[in-house]
Scaffold this active site. Sequence first.
Site, PDB file in Angstrom:
ATOM      1  N   HIS A   1       3.118   3.205  -8.797  1.00  0.00           N
ATOM      2  CA  HIS A   1       2.924   1.776  -9.087  1.00  0.00           C
ATOM      3  C   HIS A   1       4.136   1.192  -9.794  1.00  0.00           C
ATOM      4  O   HIS A   1       4.531   0.052  -9.537  1.00  0.00           O
ATOM      5  CB  HIS A   1       1.669   1.587  -9.951  1.00  0.00           C
ATOM      6  CG  HIS A   1       0.398   1.954  -9.236  1.00  0.00           C
ATOM      7  ND1 HIS A   1       0.040   1.380  -8.046  1.00  0.00           N
ATOM      8  CD2 HIS A   1      -0.579   2.836  -9.546  1.00  0.00           C
ATOM      9  CE1 HIS A   1      -1.119   1.885  -7.649  1.00  0.00           C
ATOM     10  NE2 HIS A   1      -1.508   2.768  -8.533  1.00  0.00           N
TER      11      HIS A   1
ATOM     12  N   ARG B   1     -11.303   2.549  -8.847  1.00  0.00           N
ATOM     13  CA  ARG B   1     -10.316   3.616  -8.987  1.00  0.00           C
ATOM     14  C   ARG B   1     -10.450   4.285 -10.358  1.00  0.00           C
ATOM     15  O   ARG B   1     -11.115   3.754 -11.254  1.00  0.00           O
ATOM     16  CB  ARG B   1      -8.904   3.055  -8.801  1.00  0.00           C
ATOM     17  CG  ARG B   1      -8.620   2.600  -7.385  1.00  0.00           C
ATOM     18  CD  ARG B   1      -7.172   2.218  -7.197  1.00  0.00           C
ATOM     19  NE  ARG B   1      -6.873   1.868  -5.814  1.00  0.00           N
ATOM     20  CZ  ARG B   1      -5.661   1.639  -5.334  1.00  0.00           C
ATOM     21  NH1 ARG B   1      -4.604   1.705  -6.149  1.00  0.00           N
ATOM     22  NH2 ARG B   1      -5.476   1.339  -4.072  1.00  0.00           N
TER      23      ARG B   1
ATOM     24  N   ASP C   1       0.821  -1.205   0.000  1.00  0.00           N
ATOM     25  CA  ASP C   1       0.000   0.000   0.000  1.00  0.00           C
ATOM     26  C   ASP C   1       0.857   1.259   0.000  1.00  0.00           C
ATOM     27  O   ASP C   1       1.959   1.267   0.551  1.00  0.00           O
ATOM     28  CB  ASP C   1      -0.900  -0.029   1.247  1.00  0.00           C
ATOM     29  CG  ASP C   1      -2.082   0.912   1.136  1.00  0.00           C
ATOM     30  OD1 ASP C   1      -2.380   1.386   0.022  1.00  0.00           O
ATOM     31  OD2 ASP C   1      -2.715   1.174   2.172  1.00  0.00           O
ATOM     32  N   GLY C   2       0.324   2.314  -0.603  1.00  0.00           N
ATOM     33  CA  GLY C   2       0.962   3.622  -0.546  1.00  0.00           C
ATOM     34  C   GLY C   2       1.651   4.076  -1.814  1.00  0.00           C
ATOM     35  O   GLY C   2       2.322   5.117  -1.817  1.00  0.00           O
TER      36      GLY C   2
ATOM     37  N   ARG D   1       0.261   7.627  -2.878  1.00  0.00           N
ATOM     38  CA  ARG D   1       0.688   8.697  -1.969  1.00  0.00           C
ATOM     39  C   ARG D   1       2.188   8.953  -2.079  1.00  0.00           C
ATOM     40  O   ARG D   1       2.649  10.082  -1.939  1.00  0.00           O
ATOM     41  CB  ARG D   1       0.298   8.325  -0.533  1.00  0.00           C
ATOM     42  CG  ARG D   1      -1.173   8.590  -0.209  1.00  0.00           C
ATOM     43  CD  ARG D   1      -1.592   7.946   1.091  1.00  0.00           C
ATOM     44  NE  ARG D   1      -1.772   6.501   0.926  1.00  0.00           N
ATOM     45  CZ  ARG D   1      -1.929   5.662   1.940  1.00  0.00           C
ATOM     46  NH1 ARG D   1      -1.900   6.115   3.173  1.00  0.00           N
ATOM     47  NH2 ARG D   1      -2.095   4.380   1.719  1.00  0.00           N
TER      48      ARG D   1
ATOM     49  N   LEU E   1      11.277 -20.210  -3.883  1.00  0.00           N
ATOM     50  CA  LEU E   1      10.175 -19.428  -3.330  1.00  0.00           C
ATOM     51  C   LEU E   1       9.020 -19.315  -4.324  1.00  0.00           C
ATOM     52  O   LEU E   1       9.227 -19.155  -5.525  1.00  0.00           O
ATOM     53  CB  LEU E   1      10.664 -18.031  -2.955  1.00  0.00           C
ATOM     54  CG  LEU E   1       9.613 -17.027  -2.460  1.00  0.00           C
ATOM     55  CD1 LEU E   1      10.168 -16.208  -1.300  1.00  0.00           C
ATOM     56  CD2 LEU E   1       9.175 -16.090  -3.583  1.00  0.00           C
TER      57      LEU E   1
END
Length: 249
Positions: A42, A76, A25-26, A29, A136
């Site tokens: 992004h 959005r 998140d963020g 901003r 992973l």
Amino acid sequence: MFDFFKNSKPRELETIPKHIGIIMDGNGRWAKKRMQPRVFGHKAGMDALQDITLMSSNIGVKVLTVYAFSTENWSRPEDEVSFIMKLPVDFFDKYVPKLHENNVKIQVMGERDRLPKETLKALEDACQLTKNNTGLILNFALNYGGRAELTKAMKEISEKVSQGILTTEDITEKVISDHLMTSELPEIYRNPDLIIRTSGEIRLSNFLPWQSAYSEFYFTPVFWPDFNQEEFTKALEEYSHRQRRFGKV
């Protein structure tokens, strides 16, 4: 860049979470703070994702599930959604080769029917290229919503009951788990040990509500593009000092 983590655990780290979930998140901003359009954030967030993925791989994390796009994110601005949907294409071209080189296996969970064709193709190509990797698992939650996931699972189970494949007595926590989107993960690693959320928000936002029943949570005010190895180490150190009792004394 990752030599420090290849043969040793981060400082003071006693335990490594096997499955980590991240609410990235963020980004918007972060970009706004730099007087840039939200999409700039992004793009920067993908660089952070590669760094955290490679570090996770190096220290022995087995699964990294990242909240890339929620079912609610369609509300959005259209141009932002369109840009986000193009990111998997860029991700495949720029980042997947390095991840593949590091034995990372890419998987995707979420509803795929609304995804643009080029987005879906890039994801499928990444999954196909890395399907035999044994390191992973980088698990993208894309167009994912926890309540929708549970609703879908309940419908599938109900249908099996109506067809006589299952009885109501057969419905256990394991049966429910087997019908969730995380069922594609190794059973032992389906539930996150640690969930991290960046940007200062303190909520799950419909991310893995069933699977997170006993997860440890770590919230940080750092915006996702700035969540580097040092910040990740702080989260891992905090986790290593937690005592997980799972309801026991």
